[in-house]
Design an enzyme around this catalytic site. Sequence first.
Site, mmCIF file in Angstrom:
data_model
loop_
_atom_site.group_PDB
_atom_site.id
_atom_site.type_symbol
_atom_site.label_atom_id
_atom_site.label_comp_id
_atom_site.label_asym_id
_atom_site.label_seq_id
_atom_site.Cartn_x
_atom_site.Cartn_y
_atom_site.Cartn_z
ATOM 1 N N GLY A 1 2.476 15.902 -17.472
ATOM 2 C CA GLY A 1 3.158 16.905 -18.609
ATOM 3 C C GLY A 1 3.575 16.122 -19.833
ATOM 4 O O GLY A 1 3.322 16.650 -20.766
ATOM 5 N N CYS A 2 4.186 15.015 -19.469
ATOM 6 C CA CYS A 2 4.442 14.367 -20.627
ATOM 7 C C CYS A 2 3.441 13.772 -21.579
ATOM 8 O O CYS A 2 3.349 13.758 -22.777
ATOM 9 C CB CYS A 2 5.411 13.004 -20.171
ATOM 10 S SG CYS A 2 6.861 13.642 -19.554
ATOM 11 N N THR A 3 2.121 13.284 -21.121
ATOM 12 C CA THR A 3 0.950 12.726 -21.536
ATOM 13 C C THR A 3 0.358 13.962 -22.276
ATOM 14 O O THR A 3 0.257 13.974 -23.413
ATOM 15 C CB THR A 3 -0.276 12.416 -20.330
ATOM 16 O OG1 THR A 3 0.556 11.231 -19.557
ATOM 17 C CG2 THR A 3 -1.328 11.885 -20.943
#
Length: 156
Positions: free
Chosen positions: A45-47
């Site tokens: 998700g952060c990527t």
Amino acid sequence: MTVEIGQLAPDFELTASNGEKVKLSDYRGKKNVVLYFYPKDMTPGCTTEACDFRDQYESFSGLDTVILGVSPDPIDKHQKFVEKHSLPFLLLVDEDHKVAEDYGVWQLKKNFGKEYMGIVRSTFIIGKDGQLAKEWRQVKVKDHVAEALQFIKDHM
């Protein structure tokens, strides 16, 4: 500390992925700031979120807006994340999560039956005047960056 729209955003000084110190107040009077908090480098998700900001970087820059990502990861992880995904903006190190606490995004989380403290994905738009203009808490990654960009186009 509670952050409220229309109030001065809490100032901070953190080490950035390029090794320099960054103060939020350095942008006052010069640039709008997208300050986004995310849980951890290199996670799916952060990527996705970081790459979405990367892909819209020129659009934000064209609107006098800088993007700053904040997580509790150390500088070496930030540097690897920036290099791996060619991120053109700074990631800030908040290892003691003080800034996350100041913005109210360091909270109790539950995942797979475990409880732990961590960052709740959130984004703040701070105007050139240093005031908080918009906030999104508990962000869902899909379409979020486009929504933030549209807010800046419409209101900043």
